[in-house]
Motif scaffolding. Structure first.
Motif, PDB file in Angstrom:
ATOM      1  N   LEU A 168       0.829  -1.211   0.000  1.00  0.00           N
ATOM      2  CA  LEU A 168       0.000   0.000   0.000  1.00  0.00           C
ATOM      3  C   LEU A 168       0.863   1.261   0.000  1.00  0.00           C
ATOM      4  O   LEU A 168       0.571   2.228  -0.720  1.00  0.00           O
ATOM      5  CB  LEU A 168      -0.922  -0.001   1.218  1.00  0.00           C
ATOM      6  N   ARG A 169       1.918   1.246   0.795  1.00  0.00           N
ATOM      7  CA  ARG A 169       2.805   2.420   0.810  1.00  0.00           C
ATOM      8  C   ARG A 169       3.459   2.646  -0.550  1.00  0.00           C
ATOM      9  O   ARG A 169       3.629   3.787  -0.989  1.00  0.00           O
ATOM     10  CB  ARG A 169       3.863   2.241   1.904  1.00  0.00           C
ATOM     11  N   ARG A 170       3.793   1.567  -1.226  1.00  0.00           N
ATOM     12  CA  ARG A 170       4.400   1.711  -2.554  1.00  0.00           C
ATOM     13  C   ARG A 170       3.416   2.306  -3.544  1.00  0.00           C
ATOM     14  O   ARG A 170       3.758   3.175  -4.356  1.00  0.00           O
ATOM     15  CB  ARG A 170       4.887   0.342  -3.045  1.00  0.00           C
ATOM     16  N   LEU A 171       2.158   1.862  -3.485  1.00  0.00           N
ATOM     17  CA  LEU A 171       1.148   2.418  -4.389  1.00  0.00           C
ATOM     18  C   LEU A 171       0.891   3.895  -4.085  1.00  0.00           C
ATOM     19  O   LEU A 171       0.722   4.713  -5.007  1.00  0.00           O
ATOM     20  CB  LEU A 171      -0.158   1.630  -4.268  1.00  0.00           C
ATOM     21  N   GLU A 172       0.852   4.245  -2.802  1.00  0.00           N
ATOM     22  CA  GLU A 172       0.634   5.655  -2.443  1.00  0.00           C
ATOM     23  C   GLU A 172       1.779   6.533  -2.946  1.00  0.00           C
ATOM     24  O   GLU A 172       1.557   7.656  -3.417  1.00  0.00           O
ATOM     25  CB  GLU A 172       0.478   5.771  -0.926  1.00  0.00           C
ATOM     26  N   LYS A 173       3.005   6.023  -2.852  1.00  0.00           N
ATOM     27  CA  LYS A 173       4.155   6.778  -3.355  1.00  0.00           C
ATOM     28  C   LYS A 173       4.060   6.976  -4.860  1.00  0.00           C
ATOM     29  O   LYS A 173       4.311   8.066  -5.393  1.00  0.00           O
ATOM     30  CB  LYS A 173       5.444   6.049  -2.984  1.00  0.00           C
ATOM     31  N   GLN A 174       3.659   5.891  -5.584  1.00  0.00           N
ATOM     32  CA  GLN A 174       3.512   6.004  -7.036  1.00  0.00           C
ATOM     33  C   GLN A 174       2.403   6.989  -7.400  1.00  0.00           C
ATOM     34  O   GLN A 174       2.511   7.732  -8.383  1.00  0.00           O
ATOM     35  CB  GLN A 174       3.215   4.623  -7.637  1.00  0.00           C
ATOM     36  N   MET A 175       1.341   7.016  -6.602  1.00  0.00           N
ATOM     37  CA  MET A 175       0.238   7.939  -6.873  1.00  0.00           C
ATOM     38  C   MET A 175       0.711   9.393  -6.710  1.00  0.00           C
ATOM     39  O   MET A 175       0.400  10.256  -7.547  1.00  0.00           O
ATOM     40  CB  MET A 175      -0.925   7.647  -5.917  1.00  0.00           C
ATOM     41  N   GLU A 224       2.492  14.621  -9.087  1.00  0.00           N
ATOM     42  CA  GLU A 224       3.498  15.666  -9.251  1.00  0.00           C
ATOM     43  C   GLU A 224       3.905  15.840 -10.714  1.00  0.00           C
ATOM     44  O   GLU A 224       4.215  16.955 -11.154  1.00  0.00           O
ATOM     45  CB  GLU A 224       4.724  15.333  -8.402  1.00  0.00           C
ATOM     46  N   GLU A 225       3.913  14.746 -11.459  1.00  0.00           N
ATOM     47  CA  GLU A 225       4.264  14.811 -12.879  1.00  0.00           C
ATOM     48  C   GLU A 225       3.046  15.133 -13.741  1.00  0.00           C
ATOM     49  O   GLU A 225       3.121  15.049 -14.976  1.00  0.00           O
ATOM     50  CB  GLU A 225       4.887  13.490 -13.310  1.00  0.00           C
ATOM     51  N   MET A 226       1.933  15.464 -13.080  1.00  0.00           N
ATOM     52  CA  MET A 226       0.682  15.836 -13.745  1.00  0.00           C
ATOM     53  C   MET A 226       0.127  14.710 -14.635  1.00  0.00           C
ATOM     54  O   MET A 226      -0.559  14.947 -15.607  1.00  0.00           O
ATOM     55  CB  MET A 226       0.867  17.121 -14.564  1.00  0.00           C
ATOM     56  N   GLU A 227       0.418  13.462 -14.260  1.00  0.00           N
ATOM     57  CA  GLU A 227      -0.199  12.313 -14.930  1.00  0.00           C
ATOM     58  C   GLU A 227      -1.437  11.939 -14.110  1.00  0.00           C
ATOM     59  O   GLU A 227      -1.466  10.941 -13.384  1.00  0.00           O
ATOM     60  CB  GLU A 227       0.783  11.144 -15.011  1.00  0.00           C
ATOM     61  N   TYR A 228      -2.456  12.780 -14.274  1.00  0.00           N
ATOM     62  CA  TYR A 228      -3.612  12.673 -13.389  1.00  0.00           C
ATOM     63  C   TYR A 228      -4.435  11.403 -13.615  1.00  0.00           C
ATOM     64  O   TYR A 228      -5.020  10.860 -12.676  1.00  0.00           O
ATOM     65  CB  TYR A 228      -4.478  13.923 -13.542  1.00  0.00           C
ATOM     66  N   ARG A 248      -5.147   5.660  -7.239  1.00  0.00           N
ATOM     67  CA  ARG A 248      -6.016   5.975  -6.108  1.00  0.00           C
ATOM     68  C   ARG A 248      -7.141   4.950  -5.986  1.00  0.00           C
ATOM     69  O   ARG A 248      -7.457   4.457  -4.894  1.00  0.00           O
ATOM     70  CB  ARG A 248      -6.606   7.381  -6.298  1.00  0.00           C
ATOM     71  N   ASP A 249      -7.761   4.606  -7.124  1.00  0.00           N
ATOM     72  CA  ASP A 249      -8.843   3.620  -7.107  1.00  0.00           C
ATOM     73  C   ASP A 249      -8.321   2.250  -6.694  1.00  0.00           C
ATOM     74  O   ASP A 249      -9.018   1.473  -6.021  1.00  0.00           O
ATOM     75  CB  ASP A 249      -9.507   3.551  -8.478  1.00  0.00           C
ATOM     76  N   ASP A 250      -7.080   1.916  -7.119  1.00  0.00           N
ATOM     77  CA  ASP A 250      -6.484   0.642  -6.717  1.00  0.00           C
ATOM     78  C   ASP A 250      -6.298   0.596  -5.203  1.00  0.00           C
ATOM     79  O   ASP A 250      -6.577  -0.430  -4.555  1.00  0.00           O
ATOM     80  CB  ASP A 250      -5.130   0.443  -7.404  1.00  0.00           C
ATOM     81  N   ILE A 251      -5.826   1.693  -4.633  1.00  0.00           N
ATOM     82  CA  ILE A 251      -5.619   1.743  -3.186  1.00  0.00           C
ATOM     83  C   ILE A 251      -6.942   1.578  -2.452  1.00  0.00           C
ATOM     84  O   ILE A 251      -7.036   0.844  -1.455  1.00  0.00           O
ATOM     85  CB  ILE A 251      -4.928   3.072  -2.804  1.00  0.00           C
TER      86      ILE A 251
END
Length: 695
Positions: A211-218, A223-227, A234-237
């Protein structure tokens, strides 16, 4: 009723060392298995004054006719041997937990090239990762549906997978993103296996890191504006958190433990188990047992440990097992569990904190399970007892028929004539005792003659068993001519095993024989028993037309009321015999119709036939193959390949199949998994009027 003093060992015969002992009844059937730190001291307790024994222990020792023992080196060996013998002999006086259902597991088939996530029941298979058990299969499917969004592992069957690979089109889950579609090459086998490993890690409780890894990727995507990517993460988390909410945190993170609770009264005991993995309750199960022996709570716990972990190894045995009472002594059980796991296992009673609170919850579940079981059992036991008493009264029997055997004949217009034997004990099915026969004494259709043959063969074998144990001294009923084979082709000599207490095919007599039919069938069964000199087994028949009960020698049937529990039990016995017989008859007929040219090749077994068909795709392609091409199949040598080629060359090609609706010739290019004609049960293709003549 036997006197225990009649088989009590002489003083000094019993060794003063650890071991396992077995009590046997007059039929040499093992009725009780026990272990002891000192065989001499333990067995001496059974041969005291009967008035001092517990009622259930008194029943056991008076039912037994002999006792024997095996000496072992340690108490751990005794525990293991006791478990093995209880499983092998199924003794009637031992504690046996009745699991009223087969609990479903979430399974990941890591032994396949493309691992599959699915619901599994029954025996565990090697190379498959299991999670659970769960109370309901729908709970597994709900969890999997949430996790497939994050871990799109394959969930389809082998047939669906092959069809998608052949057409190049994935199934619906592949289109909506809940499967990575390995069937069409969207993901490599290595990447798909890594995905399955991540799925297993999450189910095993290692959730925080992922979960922490997914939150970091999100956050990085935002930040890179890949919304769009951030929204998907976010939905995966959210999906993972929702799946985690289904299993509440009950203990500290990374705690792996099983909690066992027991609720008991004088007659029965209920056991409940909670499986905690990663601090969360991952599964629950429960059993109920009759207390047919005098047993303490610690002994019930020990039996539960054997039931739970007797077939498990490695991580399937947790680091910690929490129980309400410890076996006495506790060291052998703890050492045995450590050996099953391969590392230290703590077996203890929780004293305080969260573990004690959770144990109280498990205990409440056990008490509720026992109360619910008693509510159901009371009605069921009363009904079955009344049914057996009604049958005994109607047939003028001395006592209730605790063991009933029913026989039925099945054939299709005189072909493939077979018979069935089903067994009911205490009004319940005893499927391990079911037997089936082929009628080989004559050809054609004759139900009366068939019934006479089956009853004769069954009870000749019973007399042969009595002769082996010395109970039958009159040679008239003994089997001397090497009786022909059972329906499954097994010779008689292989069914009469050594005198070791293992279940045999025809060792125990019934109190009542029921035949499917009227006066002629009943007379044939009675005549067969009379010819063998057996006069202590009652016979009756149940005719289908008016549900009349026929007894030998009476011109008028016995009429039981339609609302009678006795009649209902006889109907269930008769219908079960009919079902078992017709199932066997259809299986034989379908097997005969599926026979193909490969069946005539000497020395070619089913495994190699299947390998040939899998390699070439059909018998037609195999027939056109060269000897060198046939040799390419694993397990096929030069000589066997030549034999196959000659057999296929001599066999006339089957006529082409025709679609009767369109007149179209059906091509023989589809894979033929049976090495012959259609594998569909023959009755499915019969005209209605012929299917109606099947019985």
């Amino acid at each position: 009723m036997a006197d225990p003093s009649s088989y009590r060992p002489r003083p000094g015969e019993i060794p003063d060392s650890p071991g396992v002992y077995r009590f046997r009844d007059e039929h040499r059937r093992v009725i009780y298995v026990g272990k002891a730190k000192s065989l001499r001291q333990r067995l001496a307790n059974y041969f005291q004054d009967l008035a001092n024994l517990h009622p259930r222990t008194r029943t056991m020792v008076t039912t037994a006719a002999s006792v024997e023992w095996t000496v072992v080196s340690t108490e751990v060996e005794a525990l293991q041997l006791e478990y093995s013998w209880i499983k092998e002999y199924d003794p009637r006086f031992n504690v046996k937990y009745r699991d009223d259902k087969s609990y479903p597991y979430l399974a990941v088939t890591m032994n396949e090239e493309f691992p599959r996530v699915q619901v599994m029941r029954g025996h565990k298979k090697k190379g498959v990762r299991y999670f659970g058990p769960y109370g309901h299969a729908w709970a597994i499917r709900d969890t999997v549906d949430l996790l497939l969004r994050v871990f799109p592992v394959r969930t389809c069957s082998a047939g669906v997978f092959r069809n998608a690979a052949r057409t190049g089109r994935p199934c619906l889950l592949g289109y909506i993103g809940k499967c990575s579609a390995p069937c069409v090459g969207r993901i490599t086998p290595e990447d798909h296996r890594d995905l399955a490993e991540e799925f297993c890690d999450f189910m095993a409780g290692r959730t925080g890191t992922y979960l922490r890894r997914l939150e970091k990727q999100m956050m990085e995507a935002a930040e890179e504006m890949e919304y769009e990517r951030a929204a998907r993460l976010r939905d995966d988390i959210e999906a993972l958190k929702k799946a985690m909410e289904k299993n509440a945190v009950v203990l500290a993170d990374a705690t792996d433990a099983d909690l066992i609770a027991v609720a008991e009264d004088e007659l029965e005991a209920a056991v409940q188990i909670f499986h905690v993995r990663g601090g969360r309750v991952r599964g629950q199960r429960g059993w109920v047992t009759d207390k047919v022996e005098e047993v303490t709570t610690g002994a019930l716990v020990e039996h539960a440990l054997q039931q739970l972990y007797g077939e498990e190894t490695g991580d399937a045995v947790p680091k910690e097992v929490l129980v309400p009472a410890l076996p006495e002594p506790v060291e052998p059980a703890q050492e045995w569990l450590t050996g099953r796991r391969g590392s230290n296992v703590s077996l203890r009673i929780p004293q305080r904190g969260d573990k004690k609170a959770l144990m109280e919850t498990v205990q409440r579940n056990a008490q509720q399970a026992l109360a619910l079981h008693k509510t159901k059992r009371a009605s069921d036991l009363t009904t079955r007892s009344r049914a057996l008493e009604e049958i005994a009264d109607a047939l003028d029997l001395d006592s209730a028929p605790l063991r009933i055997e029913c026989y039925d004949i099945s054939h299709l217009q005189g072909d493939d004539v077979v018979a069935s034997m089903v067994v009911f004990e205490d009004g319940l099915q005893r499927k391990s005792e079911y037997r089936r026969f082929q009628i080989k004494g004559f050809a054609g259709q004759d139900d009366v003659r068939s019934m006479h043959e089956v009853i004769t063969r069954r009870f000749r074998r019973y007399l042969a068993e009595k002769e082996k144990t010395g109970e039958w001294t009159d040679g008239e009923g003994a089997l001397t001519d090497g009786e022909d084979v059972l329906g499954d082709g097994e010779p008689l000599t292989s069914s009469l095993k050594d005198d070791d207490g293992r279940p045999r095919k025809f060792a125990y007599p019934p109190q009542l024989v029921v035949v499917d039919g009227g006066q002629p069938q009943v007379a044939a069964a009675r005549r067969a028993l009379d010819e063998l000199g057996i006069d202590d087994i009652a016979v009756c028949g149940l005719a289908k037309r008016l549900e009349e009960v026929w007894v030998p020698g009476d011109d008028d049937p016995v009429i039981l009321p339609r609302t009678s529990e006795g009649l209902y039990l006889l109907q269930r016995v008769r219908d079960e015999a009919h079902r078992f017989a017709i199932t066997y008859q259809r299986t034989k007929r379908a097997k005969r119709f599926r026979a193909g040219p490969l069946d005539d090749v000497p020395g070619l077994g089913e495994t190699r036939k299947q390998a040939l068909i899998k390699h070439f795709g059909s018998v037609k392609k195999l027939r056109s193959a060269t000897i060198e091409q046939i040799q390419e199949v694993p397990g096929i040598g030069r000589k066997t390949a030549e034999t196959i080629a000659v057999a296929l060359a001599q066999a006339a090609p089957a006529a082409p199949a025709v679609n009767t609706a369109t007149g179209e010739i059906i091509d023989d290019e589809e894979p033929d998994t049976t090495a012959g004609s259609s594998g569909e049960p023959v009755s499915a293709g019969l005209p209605d009027e012929r299917r109606g003549q099947e019985r």
